[in-house]
Structure formats: C-alpha cells, structure tokens
Design a protein around this motif. Structure first.
Motif, PDB file in Angstrom:
ATOM      1  N   PRO A  21       0.830  -1.208   0.000  1.00  0.00           N
ATOM      2  CA  PRO A  21       0.000   0.000   0.000  1.00  0.00           C
ATOM      3  C   PRO A  21       0.866   1.260   0.000  1.00  0.00           C
ATOM      4  O   PRO A  21       1.882   1.333   0.694  1.00  0.00           O
ATOM      5  CB  PRO A  21      -0.785  -0.108   1.308  1.00  0.00           C
ATOM      6  CG  PRO A  21      -0.752  -1.555   1.661  1.00  0.00           C
ATOM      7  CD  PRO A  21       0.560  -2.072   1.142  1.00  0.00           C
ATOM      8  N   ALA A  22       0.456   2.235  -0.796  1.00  0.00           N
ATOM      9  CA  ALA A  22       1.194   3.493  -0.871  1.00  0.00           C
ATOM     10  C   ALA A  22       0.222   4.642  -1.100  1.00  0.00           C
ATOM     11  O   ALA A  22      -0.731   4.521  -1.868  1.00  0.00           O
ATOM     12  CB  ALA A  22       2.227   3.449  -1.993  1.00  0.00           C
ATOM     13  N   GLU A  23       0.481   5.732  -0.409  1.00  0.00           N
ATOM     14  CA  GLU A  23      -0.290   6.960  -0.596  1.00  0.00           C
ATOM     15  C   GLU A  23       0.704   8.090  -0.791  1.00  0.00           C
ATOM     16  O   GLU A  23       1.693   8.196  -0.074  1.00  0.00           O
ATOM     17  CB  GLU A  23      -1.160   7.232   0.628  1.00  0.00           C
ATOM     18  CG  GLU A  23      -2.028   8.460   0.476  1.00  0.00           C
ATOM     19  CD  GLU A  23      -2.894   8.685   1.706  1.00  0.00           C
ATOM     20  OE1 GLU A  23      -2.674   9.719   2.373  1.00  0.00           O
ATOM     21  OE2 GLU A  23      -3.759   7.850   1.992  1.00  0.00           O
ATOM     22  N   ILE A  24       0.415   8.919  -1.776  1.00  0.00           N
ATOM     23  CA  ILE A  24       1.301  10.034  -2.097  1.00  0.00           C
ATOM     24  C   ILE A  24       0.461  11.310  -2.086  1.00  0.00           C
ATOM     25  O   ILE A  24      -0.692  11.306  -2.501  1.00  0.00           O
ATOM     26  CB  ILE A  24       1.987   9.794  -3.463  1.00  0.00           C
ATOM     27  CG1 ILE A  24       3.130  10.744  -3.681  1.00  0.00           C
ATOM     28  CG2 ILE A  24       1.010   9.808  -4.606  1.00  0.00           C
ATOM     29  CD1 ILE A  24       4.069  10.299  -4.801  1.00  0.00           C
ATOM     30  N   ASN A  60      -7.672  16.610  -0.938  1.00  0.00           N
ATOM     31  CA  ASN A  60      -6.533  16.884  -0.062  1.00  0.00           C
ATOM     32  C   ASN A  60      -5.195  16.706  -0.775  1.00  0.00           C
ATOM     33  O   ASN A  60      -4.142  16.758  -0.141  1.00  0.00           O
ATOM     34  CB  ASN A  60      -6.577  15.972   1.171  1.00  0.00           C
ATOM     35  CG  ASN A  60      -7.816  16.196   1.996  1.00  0.00           C
ATOM     36  OD1 ASN A  60      -8.207  17.332   2.255  1.00  0.00           O
ATOM     37  ND2 ASN A  60      -8.465  15.123   2.393  1.00  0.00           N
ATOM     38  N   GLY A  61      -5.244  16.462  -2.086  1.00  0.00           N
ATOM     39  CA  GLY A  61      -4.027  16.240  -2.852  1.00  0.00           C
ATOM     40  C   GLY A  61      -3.450  14.848  -2.676  1.00  0.00           C
ATOM     41  O   GLY A  61      -2.330  14.583  -3.084  1.00  0.00           O
ATOM     42  N   GLU A  62      -4.216  13.930  -2.075  1.00  0.00           N
ATOM     43  CA  GLU A  62      -3.744  12.576  -1.792  1.00  0.00           C
ATOM     44  C   GLU A  62      -4.192  11.610  -2.872  1.00  0.00           C
ATOM     45  O   GLU A  62      -5.332  11.657  -3.337  1.00  0.00           O
ATOM     46  CB  GLU A  62      -4.297  12.089  -0.451  1.00  0.00           C
ATOM     47  CG  GLU A  62      -3.948  12.980   0.701  1.00  0.00           C
ATOM     48  CD  GLU A  62      -4.807  12.742   1.934  1.00  0.00           C
ATOM     49  OE1 GLU A  62      -4.364  13.150   3.009  1.00  0.00           O
ATOM     50  OE2 GLU A  62      -5.920  12.172   1.817  1.00  0.00           O
ATOM     51  N   ALA A  63      -3.287  10.713  -3.226  1.00  0.00           N
ATOM     52  CA  ALA A  63      -3.614   9.664  -4.193  1.00  0.00           C
ATOM     53  C   ALA A  63      -3.219   8.312  -3.606  1.00  0.00           C
ATOM     54  O   ALA A  63      -2.098   8.144  -3.132  1.00  0.00           O
ATOM     55  CB  ALA A  63      -2.876   9.889  -5.513  1.00  0.00           C
ATOM     56  N   GLY A 103      -1.879  -0.912  -4.234  1.00  0.00           N
ATOM     57  CA  GLY A 103      -0.467  -0.982  -3.905  1.00  0.00           C
ATOM     58  C   GLY A 103       0.432  -0.911  -5.116  1.00  0.00           C
ATOM     59  O   GLY A 103      -0.008  -0.760  -6.256  1.00  0.00           O
ATOM     60  N   VAL A 104       1.721  -1.045  -4.821  1.00  0.00           N
ATOM     61  CA  VAL A 104       2.768  -0.913  -5.831  1.00  0.00           C
ATOM     62  C   VAL A 104       3.916  -1.840  -5.429  1.00  0.00           C
ATOM     63  O   VAL A 104       4.116  -2.088  -4.238  1.00  0.00           O
ATOM     64  CB  VAL A 104       3.204   0.575  -5.936  1.00  0.00           C
ATOM     65  CG1 VAL A 104       3.773   1.084  -4.643  1.00  0.00           C
ATOM     66  CG2 VAL A 104       4.151   0.819  -7.069  1.00  0.00           C
ATOM     67  N   ASP A 164       3.118  -0.514   4.728  1.00  0.00           N
ATOM     68  CA  ASP A 164       2.423   0.704   4.291  1.00  0.00           C
ATOM     69  C   ASP A 164       3.422   1.806   4.006  1.00  0.00           C
ATOM     70  O   ASP A 164       4.402   1.970   4.720  1.00  0.00           O
ATOM     71  CB  ASP A 164       1.453   1.185   5.364  1.00  0.00           C
ATOM     72  CG  ASP A 164       0.238   0.287   5.502  1.00  0.00           C
ATOM     73  OD1 ASP A 164       0.034  -0.576   4.632  1.00  0.00           O
ATOM     74  OD2 ASP A 164      -0.513   0.459   6.486  1.00  0.00           O
ATOM     75  N   ASN A 165       3.159   2.573   2.961  1.00  0.00           N
ATOM     76  CA  ASN A 165       4.040   3.665   2.551  1.00  0.00           C
ATOM     77  C   ASN A 165       3.238   4.959   2.465  1.00  0.00           C
ATOM     78  O   ASN A 165       2.475   5.153   1.532  1.00  0.00           O
ATOM     79  CB  ASN A 165       4.656   3.360   1.186  1.00  0.00           C
ATOM     80  CG  ASN A 165       5.599   2.194   1.222  1.00  0.00           C
ATOM     81  OD1 ASN A 165       6.777   2.356   1.455  1.00  0.00           O
ATOM     82  ND2 ASN A 165       5.079   0.979   1.011  1.00  0.00           N
ATOM     83  N   LYS A 166       3.390   5.815   3.466  1.00  0.00           N
ATOM     84  CA  LYS A 166       2.804   7.157   3.438  1.00  0.00           C
ATOM     85  C   LYS A 166       3.960   8.061   3.042  1.00  0.00           C
ATOM     86  O   LYS A 166       4.820   8.408   3.850  1.00  0.00           O
ATOM     87  CB  LYS A 166       2.237   7.520   4.807  1.00  0.00           C
ATOM     88  CG  LYS A 166       1.738   8.934   4.910  1.00  0.00           C
ATOM     89  CD  LYS A 166       0.358   9.086   4.394  1.00  0.00           C
ATOM     90  CE  LYS A 166      -0.147  10.477   4.783  1.00  0.00           C
ATOM     91  NZ  LYS A 166      -1.133  10.983   3.918  1.00  0.00           N
ATOM     92  N   LEU A 167       4.028   8.393   1.763  1.00  0.00           N
ATOM     93  CA  LEU A 167       5.166   9.126   1.214  1.00  0.00           C
ATOM     94  C   LEU A 167       5.119  10.603   1.590  1.00  0.00           C
ATOM     95  O   LEU A 167       4.052  11.166   1.823  1.00  0.00           O
ATOM     96  CB  LEU A 167       5.205   8.952  -0.297  1.00  0.00           C
ATOM     97  CG  LEU A 167       5.273   7.484  -0.748  1.00  0.00           C
ATOM     98  CD1 LEU A 167       5.056   7.371  -2.246  1.00  0.00           C
ATOM     99  CD2 LEU A 167       6.587   6.852  -0.348  1.00  0.00           C
TER     100      LEU A 167
END
Length: 157
Positions: free
Chosen positions: A31-34, A69-72, A82-83, A138-141
């Motif tokens: 999982p990733a959110e940018i 909120n500019g989140e993807a 995910g990625v 989890d990746n909260k970039l």
C-alpha cells in the motif's frame, strides 16, 4: 484511508466480485499513498504515475488521482491496491480544457483549448526530479511539491 481500501477489497472477496485472477508475475504489492501540493496547497484532480527504475518492473503501471486533499492511493494497473517495492520516478499531470469542448456546445464559436496546469519538468519521466522508494508495508510518502501553478498551452484538440 487504508482501512477503507482494505474493507473494499474484503467486501469484494466475500461477495465473489474479486474472483478475477491476478496477472501472471504480478509482484507483491505494498500500500502506498502520495500527497501532491502545488504552490503550497493540495493539487486536486491530478494524475500521478510511478515509473519503476527497474526494467523488470516496467510492465506494472502504478499511479492514481489526487483527491481534495491532494492525496492519491497508488494502484497497479488501476485495480490492484499498492505498488511493487523499489525505486520510482514520479510524474504529475493535470490538464484543463476551455472553449467549445469544455461545454460541448456545438454552436459555440470558441475553439477548444487545452492547458497543462503542472510545470513541464514534472510531467515527463525523463525530466522529473521526483523520486520515491517503496518498501514492504504501508508507505505514506512525503508531500511532493510541484512548484507554482502554471497554465501552459498544450497540444490542440
């Protein structure tokens, strides 16, 4: 955000909607959110793409669209949450159409014009300075800043 994605996936599995098989060779996805900002504010409605620097992962297209909120939330092939783990270049694109095509008014004398709303260097993998690394879990970039707002004329429609 990840809870919602988890419950949606769980619901699809329970209801049988997720019976579609995953493609052969699909790597483990994390999982990733940018989050993308422009001029210090969230960039809404932008397309974000992560392009792997590892040629063996280049067939797995990953990206998403930013919310209010500019989140993807990053998805692979637009449907797998995910990625893959690895290093990625990040491109950000947003366009706006003005004129006849924007309102679909066939009687309008305005020619449709398209504008790029993100600085050119962030729109192409060859020039983007943005790089991220995805790891297991989890990746909260970190927030990505794509400079000041622009309105560059794009190719004609």
């Amino acid at each position: 955000m990840y809870r919602i994605a988890f419950f949606c996936v769980l619901l699809a599995v329970v209801s049988g909607c997720a019976s579609e098989e995953k493609p052969d060779g699909l790597p483990v996805l994390h999982p990733a959110e940018i989050t993308v900002h422009q001029g210090g504010a969230p960039l809404v409605g932008a397309s974000v793409q992560l392009i792997s620097t590892d040629p063996t992962l280049s067939r797995w297209v990953s990206g998403g669209s930013t919310n209010e909120n500019g989140e993807a939330v990053v998805m692979t092939h637009g449907k797998y949450v995910g990625v893959p783990a690895g290093k990625f270049k990040v491109t950000v694109n947003k366009t706006q159409i003005e004129g006849a095509a924007a309102g679909n008014d066939p009687g309008s004398s305005n020619e449709a014009k398209m504008f790029d709303l993100v600085e050119a260097k962030y729109r192409a993998v060859t020039t983007t300075p943005i790089e991220v690394e995805i790891s297991a879990g989890d990746n909260k970039l970190d927030v990505i800043e794509v400079g000041a707002p622009v309105k560059d004329a794009a190719a004609k429609l």
